[in-house]
Design a protein around this motif. Sequence first.
Motif, mmCIF file in Angstrom:
data_model
loop_
_atom_site.group_PDB
_atom_site.id
_atom_site.type_symbol
_atom_site.label_atom_id
_atom_site.label_comp_id
_atom_site.label_asym_id
_atom_site.label_seq_id
_atom_site.Cartn_x
_atom_site.Cartn_y
_atom_site.Cartn_z
ATOM 1 N N ASN A 1 -2.814 -1.534 21.794
ATOM 2 C CA ASN A 1 -2.998 -2.950 22.072
ATOM 3 C C ASN A 1 -2.493 -3.292 23.474
ATOM 4 O O ASN A 1 -1.458 -2.784 23.924
ATOM 5 C CB ASN A 1 -2.326 -3.809 20.999
ATOM 6 N N GLU A 2 -3.214 -4.146 24.147
ATOM 7 C CA GLU A 2 -2.966 -4.445 25.566
ATOM 8 C C GLU A 2 -1.726 -5.292 25.797
ATOM 9 O O GLU A 2 -1.271 -5.429 26.941
ATOM 10 C CB GLU A 2 -4.170 -5.164 26.167
ATOM 11 N N TRP A 3 -1.156 -5.848 24.728
ATOM 12 C CA TRP A 3 -0.009 -6.750 24.891
ATOM 13 C C TRP A 3 1.325 -6.046 24.653
ATOM 14 O O TRP A 3 2.376 -6.657 24.774
ATOM 15 C CB TRP A 3 -0.138 -7.930 23.922
ATOM 16 N N GLY A 4 1.279 -4.785 24.283
ATOM 17 C CA GLY A 4 2.518 -4.063 24.015
ATOM 18 C C GLY A 4 3.210 -4.497 22.736
ATOM 19 O O GLY A 4 4.411 -4.275 22.551
ATOM 20 N N ILE A 5 2.463 -5.117 21.830
ATOM 21 C CA ILE A 5 3.030 -5.545 20.551
ATOM 22 C C ILE A 5 3.406 -4.314 19.730
ATOM 23 O O ILE A 5 2.658 -3.333 19.670
ATOM 24 C CB ILE A 5 2.025 -6.411 19.771
ATOM 25 N N VAL A 6 4.559 -4.376 19.072
ATOM 26 C CA VAL A 6 5.004 -3.298 18.193
ATOM 27 C C VAL A 6 5.084 -3.841 16.764
ATOM 28 O O VAL A 6 5.815 -4.793 16.493
ATOM 29 C CB VAL A 6 6.378 -2.757 18.620
ATOM 30 N N VAL A 7 4.324 -3.239 15.865
ATOM 31 C CA VAL A 7 4.317 -3.631 14.457
ATOM 32 C C VAL A 7 5.193 -2.673 13.665
ATOM 33 O O VAL A 7 5.033 -1.450 13.748
ATOM 34 C CB VAL A 7 2.889 -3.627 13.890
ATOM 35 N N ASN A 8 6.126 -3.225 12.907
ATOM 36 C CA ASN A 8 6.955 -2.445 11.991
ATOM 37 C C ASN A 8 6.461 -2.713 10.576
ATOM 38 O O ASN A 8 6.602 -3.822 10.069
ATOM 39 C CB ASN A 8 8.424 -2.851 12.119
ATOM 40 N N GLU A 9 5.851 -1.696 9.954
ATOM 41 C CA GLU A 9 5.276 -1.908 8.622
ATOM 42 C C GLU A 9 6.240 -1.448 7.547
ATOM 43 O O GLU A 9 6.989 -0.496 7.733
ATOM 44 C CB GLU A 9 3.920 -1.210 8.499
ATOM 45 N N GLN B 1 0.815 -1.218 0.000
ATOM 46 C CA GLN B 1 0.000 0.000 0.000
ATOM 47 C C GLN B 1 0.845 1.263 0.000
ATOM 48 O O GLN B 1 1.700 1.460 0.864
ATOM 49 C CB GLN B 1 -0.930 0.008 1.222
ATOM 50 N N ALA B 2 0.573 2.137 -0.981
ATOM 51 C CA ALA B 2 1.223 3.444 -1.066
ATOM 52 C C ALA B 2 0.140 4.523 -1.145
ATOM 53 O O ALA B 2 -1.049 4.229 -1.034
ATOM 54 C CB ALA B 2 2.138 3.500 -2.290
ATOM 55 N N THR B 3 0.538 5.757 -1.319
ATOM 56 C CA THR B 3 -0.352 6.930 -1.415
ATOM 57 C C THR B 3 -1.358 6.927 -0.258
ATOM 58 O O THR B 3 -0.973 6.679 0.879
ATOM 59 C CB THR B 3 -1.051 6.991 -2.801
ATOM 60 N N ILE B 4 -2.630 7.156 -0.536
ATOM 61 C CA ILE B 4 -3.604 7.245 0.555
ATOM 62 C C ILE B 4 -3.772 5.907 1.265
ATOM 63 O O ILE B 4 -4.102 5.861 2.449
ATOM 64 C CB ILE B 4 -4.969 7.747 0.068
ATOM 65 N N TYR B 5 -3.525 4.825 0.548
ATOM 66 C CA TYR B 5 -3.660 3.500 1.139
ATOM 67 C C TYR B 5 -2.522 3.247 2.126
ATOM 68 O O TYR B 5 -2.718 2.698 3.207
ATOM 69 C CB TYR B 5 -3.676 2.445 0.034
ATOM 70 N N GLY B 6 -1.318 3.680 1.748
ATOM 71 C CA GLY B 6 -0.187 3.564 2.653
ATOM 72 C C GLY B 6 -0.339 4.465 3.867
ATOM 73 O O GLY B 6 0.046 4.094 4.986
ATOM 74 N N GLU B 7 -0.898 5.648 3.649
ATOM 75 C CA GLU B 7 -1.147 6.555 4.775
ATOM 76 C C GLU B 7 -2.132 5.933 5.758
ATOM 77 O O GLU B 7 -1.973 6.069 6.979
ATOM 78 C CB GLU B 7 -1.686 7.881 4.258
ATOM 79 N N ALA B 8 -3.133 5.234 5.223
ATOM 80 C CA ALA B 8 -4.098 4.561 6.095
ATOM 81 C C ALA B 8 -3.433 3.444 6.886
ATOM 82 O O ALA B 8 -3.705 3.254 8.078
ATOM 83 C CB ALA B 8 -5.258 4.006 5.263
ATOM 84 N N ILE B 9 -2.539 2.685 6.223
ATOM 85 C CA ILE B 9 -1.811 1.616 6.920
ATOM 86 C C ILE B 9 -0.984 2.205 8.059
ATOM 87 O O ILE B 9 -0.988 1.687 9.188
ATOM 88 C CB ILE B 9 -0.894 0.861 5.944
ATOM 89 N N THR B 10 -0.277 3.278 7.781
ATOM 90 C CA THR B 10 0.548 3.908 8.820
ATOM 91 C C THR B 10 -0.312 4.350 9.990
ATOM 92 O O THR B 10 0.044 4.126 11.160
ATOM 93 C CB THR B 10 1.311 5.110 8.234
ATOM 94 N N GLU B 11 -1.453 4.963 9.700
ATOM 95 C CA GLU B 11 -2.358 5.399 10.760
ATOM 96 C C GLU B 11 -2.849 4.219 11.592
ATOM 97 O O GLU B 11 -2.881 4.273 12.831
ATOM 98 C CB GLU B 11 -3.561 6.137 10.157
ATOM 99 N N MET B 12 -3.206 3.139 10.919
ATOM 100 C CA MET B 12 -3.749 1.981 11.624
ATOM 101 C C MET B 12 -2.679 1.287 12.460
ATOM 102 O O MET B 12 -2.931 0.875 13.599
ATOM 103 C CB MET B 12 -4.374 1.016 10.624
ATOM 104 N N VAL B 13 -1.477 1.161 11.926
ATOM 105 C CA VAL B 13 -0.389 0.532 12.681
ATOM 106 C C VAL B 13 -0.045 1.365 13.904
ATOM 107 O O VAL B 13 0.175 0.832 15.008
ATOM 108 C CB VAL B 13 0.837 0.315 11.777
ATOM 109 N N ALA C 1 -11.757 1.634 5.399
ATOM 110 C CA ALA C 1 -12.741 1.929 4.362
ATOM 111 C C ALA C 1 -12.996 3.430 4.240
ATOM 112 O O ALA C 1 -13.208 3.943 3.135
ATOM 113 C CB ALA C 1 -14.036 1.187 4.645
ATOM 114 N N ALA C 2 -12.980 4.147 5.351
ATOM 115 C CA ALA C 2 -13.214 5.584 5.313
ATOM 116 C C ALA C 2 -12.047 6.338 4.694
ATOM 117 O O ALA C 2 -12.230 7.313 3.966
ATOM 118 C CB ALA C 2 -13.484 6.109 6.726
ATOM 119 N N ARG C 3 -10.833 5.859 4.959
ATOM 120 C CA ARG C 3 -9.646 6.552 4.458
ATOM 121 C C ARG C 3 -9.326 6.192 3.008
ATOM 122 O O ARG C 3 -8.591 6.921 2.327
ATOM 123 C CB ARG C 3 -8.431 6.204 5.321
ATOM 124 N N THR C 4 -9.855 5.076 2.520
ATOM 125 C CA THR C 4 -9.523 4.583 1.185
ATOM 126 C C THR C 4 -10.801 4.235 0.425
ATOM 127 O O THR C 4 -11.900 4.513 0.876
ATOM 128 C CB THR C 4 -8.639 3.320 1.270
#
Length: 448
Positions: A77-85, A58-70, A358-361
């Motif tokens: 998240n309650e487990w302290g998980i860190v996602v590197n996208e 995902q790039a452009t607005i789709y990548g921006e949405a991924i970054t926001e969600m990550v 869905a709202a961002r993309t």
Amino acid sequence: MSMSKKAALPSFLLASTLLVTSCSGGGAGASEDATASTESIEGMELPEGVEIDFWHIQATIYGEAITEMVQEFNATNEWGIVVNESFKGSYQELNQAVRASLAGGGAPDVSMAYENDTLEYVANDVIVPLDPYLESEQYGVSDEDMGDLVDGVLARQRVEAYNGSTLSWPHGNSSMGMYYNADIFAEAGIDAPPADWDEFLEQARQVKDETGLPYSAMGTGKNGIYYNMLRSKGIDPYDPGAATTEFTSPESIESLELLALLFEEELVYTAADTEQEFTNERTATELGTTARTSTKIEQIEDRFQWSVALPPQESAEPITQLYGGNHVILSSDDPEQELASWLFMRWFADTDAQSIYAARTGYSPAVESALDTELLSTNYEENPQKAEAFDNVFVNAQIMPPTAAGNAIDDMVTGIVEEVVLGRLTPQEAAERMDAETTSLLASAPQN
């Protein structure tokens, strides 16, 4: 990423899209000794700060949405998980990067993948089956939440080729729709999009006669449109299990003849960016992914009236192509790493995350409950074409029959269909070549 991630796994063919290794055993997924059980998952406590690597396209607005969600997941998240996208280019480039990393080290924990890609990974025994996680009382998915998934989206996580296993979980989904310029239609005396492919041809001629404009622009990869034509006539292009095709069927010849005629009469043309042709009013229609609905809203603004409809249909059951990758977990020797991967994937497919996406993309939500959130319901009210894409098109979308040979078949079909529209092959010649080459590819593909 955990240092326990495997540095090298079964060798992938890096010079070819199609893998020819075979599964070791009768089931899909990772080997038995590397596969978690529901019992082993229950009660597992994740240590603080488990990091997972997530690769996507995902790039452009789709990548921006991924970054926001990550960022949202990492912060809440309650487990302290860190996602590197990490963005890896197109689906083909992502698949190549994953295969290279599995052979040489540094593989991601979670990757986007189409079903064809997933079957390639299954053939090399590097996919983690998700059923133990789904069935977990502590970390699983309730029956109610399973029922919330859109039918076509749930079906693609459990295709027949997976032999009863669930091997992926939703990322984002779109479908092939038919965008149409209502103002150009009105000028040509057309009041609705075509119901079938005969009417598609009639309207194309009418638009050209009345407005001088081409009816549509088609991209350089026309295999998706050709597949959609066949499926709308009630047939699948090929059957991976039987290693047979319908490329020489009357429906297929008819579809190829129509494509050739549309180009011969200059009713349609090939363009690298079909969206630009449509949004700049150089064509009356565009057959393309509904994921681009949001970008059309931005580009068109109020310059003309437009909407999106289901492509022409000629069978009792409406159907169109279902697009968008899923999420898969790639095998590791660290059960905590795999559980953390699952928890991120589960969150991504849930109501709130899907409403954000869905709202961002232009993607349609994988779960119907997202439609009831304030964020998405407001977004759809303000952007009715996005709601039309969901209601008119997405609910009728289904994937193609998946096979580990799928990527190679798609590349071959794309090239041959292009030869047809250029007048270099007759429809019959093209059909016979596609049949022969697909049959061979299916016969040599890994069987699960």
